[in-house]
Design an enzyme around this catalytic site. Structure first.
Site, mmCIF file in Angstrom:
data_model
loop_
_atom_site.group_PDB
_atom_site.id
_atom_site.type_symbol
_atom_site.label_atom_id
_atom_site.label_comp_id
_atom_site.label_asym_id
_atom_site.label_seq_id
_atom_site.Cartn_x
_atom_site.Cartn_y
_atom_site.Cartn_z
ATOM 1 N N ASP A 50 43.909 13.877 62.786
ATOM 2 C CA ASP A 50 42.745 13.329 63.271
ATOM 3 C C ASP A 50 41.866 12.915 62.123
ATOM 4 O O ASP A 50 41.488 13.693 61.152
ATOM 5 C CB ASP A 50 42.072 14.232 63.969
ATOM 6 C CG ASP A 50 40.846 13.853 64.796
ATOM 7 O OD1 ASP A 50 40.553 13.206 65.664
ATOM 8 O OD2 ASP A 50 39.646 13.944 64.029
ATOM 9 N N TYR A 55 34.738 9.173 58.157
ATOM 10 C CA TYR A 55 34.865 10.246 57.069
ATOM 11 C C TYR A 55 35.166 9.828 55.787
ATOM 12 O O TYR A 55 35.029 10.522 54.752
ATOM 13 C CB TYR A 55 36.076 10.975 57.547
ATOM 14 C CG TYR A 55 35.982 11.687 58.974
ATOM 15 C CD1 TYR A 55 35.029 11.924 59.615
ATOM 16 C CD2 TYR A 55 37.213 12.376 59.635
ATOM 17 C CE1 TYR A 55 34.782 12.645 60.749
ATOM 18 C CE2 TYR A 55 37.342 12.622 60.771
ATOM 19 C CZ TYR A 55 36.059 12.876 61.498
ATOM 20 O OH TYR A 55 36.133 13.777 62.655
ATOM 21 N N LYS A 84 38.491 6.952 64.580
ATOM 22 C CA LYS A 84 37.320 6.512 65.442
ATOM 23 C C LYS A 84 36.533 5.431 64.919
ATOM 24 O O LYS A 84 36.499 4.950 63.566
ATOM 25 C CB LYS A 84 36.494 8.008 65.310
ATOM 26 C CG LYS A 84 37.268 9.209 65.560
ATOM 27 C CD LYS A 84 36.327 10.325 65.456
ATOM 28 C CE LYS A 84 37.288 11.713 65.666
ATOM 29 N NZ LYS A 84 37.918 11.837 64.421
ATOM 30 N N HIS A 117 33.161 7.050 68.208
ATOM 31 C CA HIS A 117 32.717 8.245 67.498
ATOM 32 C C HIS A 117 31.365 9.048 68.167
ATOM 33 O O HIS A 117 31.577 10.259 68.166
ATOM 34 C CB HIS A 117 32.669 8.117 66.032
ATOM 35 C CG HIS A 117 32.913 9.403 65.004
ATOM 36 N ND1 HIS A 117 33.054 9.299 63.809
ATOM 37 C CD2 HIS A 117 32.856 10.638 65.438
ATOM 38 C CE1 HIS A 117 33.325 10.349 63.343
ATOM 39 N NE2 HIS A 117 33.046 11.280 64.315
#
Length: 290
Positions: A50, A55, A84, A117
């Site tokens: 994931d 990120y 996401k 997200h």
């Protein structure tokens, strides 16, 4: 849930299957830290990874996956990769471009799961309903084009879910939320399940403070296991899919050794109702400043 291994799966409402534990990469620094962590996870048996554009580590995740597939007999179809939609890209065109960028950065021909997200980022706060609907349309088109297999959401509460379902043709199959000792978001879980979604738990270990909690220490000692293992087993026993994160190979491996843990109902209640854990509270998606 009587899972026995990392490769056993939850069944999604669209007919696809998702491995019962995923490897989380939030706060894994881009570069060698993230690359090495994902490589270690894949080598010890994780098949569910994931990540998210937000990120900032999709390229490192993609490089680790690509190198692993080249060196092993594992096939792409054996893996389940999630990313996401970034908060800055909630228009139709932006979402289309974001999907293409994630595919490129991850070096993949398709994504197994793509999530919105956050439901109400600050950029589209005044038009979040329309913006989510527009992004979802682009995501649905990517499913039809074979670029995404399943669609889902993250950090959505009941009113966000209800709004999305007014226009969604393809229904979300996952809601990824914060779920860990002392934080259960019962209403969100119930709404998600009622609408056919599997709930995924990000930060199932909290953010470190839980390892100092005396109640958790007692439960871990009673089972002769680590607190992290107890947290993961607790999430699974609630029928929720955990996404533990670590950058330490020994802990990455240890976090997979949870399938023989059976917590009592009383222990689960203690964990659910923990107070003063030091874990940061759930952020309100309608008030986030990003």
């Amino acid at each position: 849930m009587n899972f026995k291994s990392l490769t056993e799966t939850f069944s999604l409402s669209d007919g696809n299957k998702i491995p019962c534990i995923g490897f989380g990469t939030w706060q894994s620094a881009d570069g060698e830290e993230c690359y090495n962590a994902v490589t270690a996870a894949l080598e010890c048996g994780y098949r569910h990874i994931d990540t998210a554009e937000g990120y900032g580590n999709e390229e490192s995740v993609g490089r680790a996956i690509s190198d692993f597939l080249k060196k092993n007999t594992c096939k792409r179809s054996d893996l389940f990769i999630t990313t996401k939609l970034h908060n800055n890209f909630h228009s139709y065109e932006e979402a289309k471009n974001a999907i293409e960028k994630s595919l490129k950065d991850l070096q993949l021909e398709y994504l197994d799961l793509f999530l919105i997200h956050w439901p109400n980022p600050i950029k589209t706060r005044q038009t979040w309903q329309q913006s989510n609907a527009a992004a979802w349309k682009a995501m649905e088109e990517a499913v039809k084009a074979g670029k995404i297999r399943s669609l889902g959401i993250s950090n959505f509460r009941s009113h966000h879910i209800e709004e999305l379902l007014k226009t969604a043709v393809i229904k979300p199959v996952v809601n990824q939320i914060k779920f860990c000792p002392g934080i259960t978001q019962k209403d969100v879980v119930e709404c998600s399940v009622k609408n056919g979604m599997i709930v995924e738990a990000y930060s199932p270990l909290g953010t470190g403070a839980i390892f100092k909690n005396e109640e958790m220490k007692k439960i871990a000692e009673a089972h002769k296991r680590s607190i992290a293992q107890i947290c993961i087993a607790y999430v699974l026993q609630n029928g929720i899919l955990p996404l533990p994160k670590s950058v330490t190979p020994e802990r990455i491996q240890s976090n997979t050794q949870v399938f023989d843990i059976e917590l009592s109902e009383q222990e689960c209640q203690i964990i659910a109702n923990l107070k003063d854990t030091g874990i940061s509270p759930v952020r309100n998606p309608d008030e986030i400043e990003f």
